[in-house]
Design a protein around this motif. Structure first.
Motif, mmCIF file in Angstrom:
data_model
loop_
_atom_site.group_PDB
_atom_site.id
_atom_site.type_symbol
_atom_site.label_atom_id
_atom_site.label_comp_id
_atom_site.label_asym_id
_atom_site.label_seq_id
_atom_site.Cartn_x
_atom_site.Cartn_y
_atom_site.Cartn_z
ATOM 1 N N LEU A 1 79.489 23.815 -4.993
ATOM 2 C CA LEU A 1 78.279 24.211 -5.676
ATOM 3 C C LEU A 1 77.414 23.004 -5.966
ATOM 4 C CD1 LEU A 1 76.368 26.067 -6.994
ATOM 5 C CD2 LEU A 1 77.975 25.788 -9.196
ATOM 6 N N ALA A 2 78.005 21.775 -6.204
ATOM 7 C CA ALA A 2 77.275 20.431 -6.440
ATOM 8 C C ALA A 2 76.450 20.007 -5.048
ATOM 9 C CB ALA A 2 78.344 19.443 -6.999
ATOM 10 N N ASP A 3 77.184 19.992 -3.990
ATOM 11 C CA ASP A 3 76.510 19.659 -2.725
ATOM 12 C C ASP A 3 75.423 20.666 -2.515
ATOM 13 O OD1 ASP A 3 78.125 17.544 -2.360
ATOM 14 O OD2 ASP A 3 79.803 18.732 -1.159
ATOM 15 N N ILE A 4 75.536 22.132 -2.911
ATOM 16 C CA ILE A 4 74.791 22.940 -2.691
ATOM 17 C C ILE A 4 73.404 22.829 -3.246
ATOM 18 C CG2 ILE A 4 74.090 25.387 -2.896
ATOM 19 C CD1 ILE A 4 76.810 26.224 -1.845
ATOM 20 N N ARG A 5 73.504 22.391 -4.606
ATOM 21 C CA ARG A 5 72.436 22.090 -5.411
ATOM 22 C C ARG A 5 71.442 20.664 -4.720
ATOM 23 N NH1 ARG A 5 76.198 21.308 -9.796
ATOM 24 N NH2 ARG A 5 76.396 23.236 -10.908
ATOM 25 N N ALA A 6 72.198 19.813 -4.280
ATOM 26 C CA ALA A 6 71.463 18.673 -3.636
ATOM 27 C C ALA A 6 70.809 19.368 -2.217
ATOM 28 C CB ALA A 6 72.546 17.648 -3.300
ATOM 29 N N ASP A 7 71.653 19.890 -1.569
ATOM 30 C CA ASP A 7 70.902 20.565 -0.370
ATOM 31 C C ASP A 7 69.722 21.338 -0.503
ATOM 32 O OD1 ASP A 7 72.877 18.901 1.204
ATOM 33 O OD2 ASP A 7 73.976 20.593 1.422
ATOM 34 N N PRO B 1 73.512 26.527 6.446
ATOM 35 C CA PRO B 1 74.397 27.373 5.298
ATOM 36 C C PRO B 1 73.487 28.309 4.265
ATOM 37 C CG PRO B 1 75.167 25.005 5.515
ATOM 38 C CD PRO B 1 73.782 25.075 6.402
ATOM 39 N N ALA B 2 73.995 29.215 4.274
ATOM 40 C CA ALA B 2 73.336 30.117 3.297
ATOM 41 C C ALA B 2 73.255 29.810 2.008
ATOM 42 C CB ALA B 2 73.887 31.609 3.485
ATOM 43 N N GLY B 3 74.099 29.362 1.547
ATOM 44 C CA GLY B 3 74.328 28.829 0.162
ATOM 45 C C GLY B 3 73.160 28.056 -0.358
ATOM 46 N N ALA B 4 72.818 26.777 0.552
ATOM 47 C CA ALA B 4 71.753 26.146 -0.156
ATOM 48 C C ALA B 4 70.238 26.634 0.061
ATOM 49 C CB ALA B 4 71.552 24.777 0.881
ATOM 50 N N ARG B 5 70.273 27.545 1.085
ATOM 51 C CA ARG B 5 69.182 28.362 1.244
ATOM 52 C C ARG B 5 68.684 29.415 0.256
ATOM 53 N NH1 ARG B 5 69.175 31.337 5.987
ATOM 54 N NH2 ARG B 5 71.294 31.198 6.370
ATOM 55 N N LEU B 6 69.878 30.127 -0.216
ATOM 56 C CA LEU B 6 69.665 31.099 -1.352
ATOM 57 C C LEU B 6 69.455 30.210 -2.637
ATOM 58 C CD1 LEU B 6 70.118 33.919 -2.349
ATOM 59 C CD2 LEU B 6 72.384 33.379 -2.745
ATOM 60 N N TYR B 7 70.152 29.216 -2.930
ATOM 61 C CA TYR B 7 69.896 28.641 -4.085
ATOM 62 C C TYR B 7 68.514 27.916 -4.201
ATOM 63 C CZ TYR B 7 71.032 25.511 -8.174
ATOM 64 O OH TYR B 7 71.076 24.789 -9.481
ATOM 65 N N ALA B 8 67.891 27.512 -3.136
ATOM 66 C CA ALA B 8 66.361 27.102 -3.241
ATOM 67 C C ALA B 8 65.491 28.077 -3.498
ATOM 68 C CB ALA B 8 66.285 26.352 -1.822
ATOM 69 N N VAL B 9 65.787 29.302 -2.841
ATOM 70 C CA VAL B 9 64.922 30.534 -3.035
ATOM 71 C C VAL B 9 65.075 31.060 -4.567
ATOM 72 C CG1 VAL B 9 64.538 32.878 -2.641
ATOM 73 C CG2 VAL B 9 65.019 31.321 -0.899
ATOM 74 N N LEU B 10 66.344 30.980 -5.053
ATOM 75 C CA LEU B 10 66.338 31.336 -6.506
ATOM 76 C C LEU B 10 65.917 30.570 -7.524
ATOM 77 C CD1 LEU B 10 69.864 33.067 -6.228
ATOM 78 C CD2 LEU B 10 67.722 34.247 -6.257
ATOM 79 N N HIS B 11 66.095 29.079 -7.182
ATOM 80 C CA HIS B 11 65.593 28.117 -8.091
ATOM 81 C C HIS B 11 63.947 28.106 -8.019
ATOM 82 C CE1 HIS B 11 64.479 24.068 -9.452
ATOM 83 N NE2 HIS B 11 65.852 24.171 -10.128
ATOM 84 N N ALA B 12 63.559 28.321 -7.127
ATOM 85 C CA ALA B 12 61.931 28.319 -6.963
ATOM 86 C C ALA B 12 61.451 29.467 -7.578
ATOM 87 C CB ALA B 12 61.622 28.155 -5.295
ATOM 88 N N ASP B 13 62.113 30.575 -7.263
ATOM 89 C CA ASP B 13 61.428 31.642 -7.893
ATOM 90 C C ASP B 13 61.554 31.758 -9.532
ATOM 91 O OD1 ASP B 13 60.661 34.595 -7.753
ATOM 92 O OD2 ASP B 13 62.474 34.985 -8.820
ATOM 93 N N ALA B 14 62.724 31.181 -10.135
ATOM 94 C CA ALA B 14 62.951 31.026 -11.384
ATOM 95 C C ALA B 14 61.585 30.160 -12.125
ATOM 96 C CB ALA B 14 64.026 30.714 -11.841
ATOM 97 N N MET B 15 61.510 29.134 -11.369
ATOM 98 C CA MET B 15 60.548 28.237 -11.509
ATOM 99 C C MET B 15 59.054 28.876 -11.719
ATOM 100 S SD MET B 15 61.776 24.998 -12.795
ATOM 101 C CE MET B 15 60.177 23.884 -12.204
ATOM 102 N N GLN B 16 59.136 29.481 -10.661
ATOM 103 C CA GLN B 16 57.498 30.279 -10.425
ATOM 104 C C GLN B 16 57.352 31.111 -11.676
ATOM 105 O OE1 GLN B 16 55.743 31.406 -6.521
ATOM 106 N NE2 GLN B 16 56.215 33.455 -7.409
ATOM 107 N N LEU B 17 58.483 31.814 -11.976
ATOM 108 C CA LEU B 17 58.283 32.871 -13.168
ATOM 109 C C LEU B 17 58.109 32.209 -14.327
ATOM 110 C CD1 LEU B 17 61.256 35.333 -12.133
ATOM 111 C CD2 LEU B 17 58.718 35.761 -12.036
#
Length: 234
Positions: free
Chosen positions: A214-220, A93-109
């Motif tokens: 969304l909740a499942d996507i966060r966990a994934d 699923p794209a949702g979990a992958r996109l969430y992971a990228v955006l979350h990691a990018d914000a944490m890095q910033l």
């Protein structure tokens, strides 16, 4: 030419007279502290040398110019780009992958030693020295847009222009990292984790067809990030 390789171990003597291995990382740390306290433009090489306990000639042995120190900082802040490159080609699923990228990018910033806008300002003023900054950003944008496109095509995301969605998502990360660093008077302050979750939540809430996912996507997404091995991907 300045020695700018992490593998180098030779060093010049310090002002304290203490034995020195490679002072490269200490120079980067001390320079970063000065950049944060005074701003990049206002920090001089002599101040960096003094703060690192080095003679100025010794500083030049490692970094010929102040720009080279900033380039070293940029090299250390490519984690979200590497994660995006790995997840863009990953099935699922794209949702979990996109969430992971955006979350990691914000944490890095948020965890970067300098505000994103300070990096950008210097890169714009010296494109000949910092072209990699814009190359990295373009690559992250392209990979983010590709994941959005996959989600739209799979029916997981609502119809949206992938390029526009990537621009908005990354721009939201940049704005929220600024608020994390310098919250406006009277407004709530956030931790880096809260900022990262808020940004990813906002983008996914806009894109998802099924909001309840969304909740499942966060966990994934957390599982994807935890399982990611940058060494294996390289």
């Amino acid at each position: 030419m300045a020695k700018d390789a992490a593998s180098s171990t030779a060093g010049r003597p310090r002002l304290s007279g203490a034995p020195a291995g490679s002072p490269r990382q200490e120079i980067i740390r001390e320079a970063t502290a000065l950049f944060v306290a005074k701003g990049y433009a206002e920090t001089t090489m002599s101040e960096i040398a003094r703060s690192a306990g080095l003679r100025q000639s010794s500083l030049y042995y490692w970094f010929a110019r102040k720009e080279h120190i900033l380039q070293a900082l940029l090299e250390e802040n490519r984690g979200s780009l590497a994660l995006a490159a790995a997840l863009e080609v990953r099935p699922g699923p794209a949702g979990a992958r996109l969430y992971a990228v955006l979350h990691a990018d914000a944490m890095q910033l948020c965890s970067a030693p300098l505000d994103f806008y300070e990096f950008e300002r210097v890169a714009r003023s010296q494109p000949q020295n910092f072209g990699a900054f814009f190359d990295d950003y373009a690559a992250l944008h392209r990979l983010t847009a590709s994941i959005v496109r996959q989600g739209v095509e799979a029916g997981e995301f609502q119809a949206a222009d992938p390029e526009d969605a990537a621009t908005a998502a990354l721009g939201l990360n940049e704005g929220l990292q600024r608020h994390y660093r310098q919250p406006l008077p009277g407004l709530r302050s956030y931790t880096a984790e809260q900022v990262s979750g808020l940004s990813a939540d906002t983008t996914l809430a806009r894109l998802l067809v099924m909001q309840a996912d969304l909740a499942d996507i966060r966990a994934d997404a957390a599982a994807l990030t935890a399982a990611w091995n940058p060494t294996a991907e390289s």
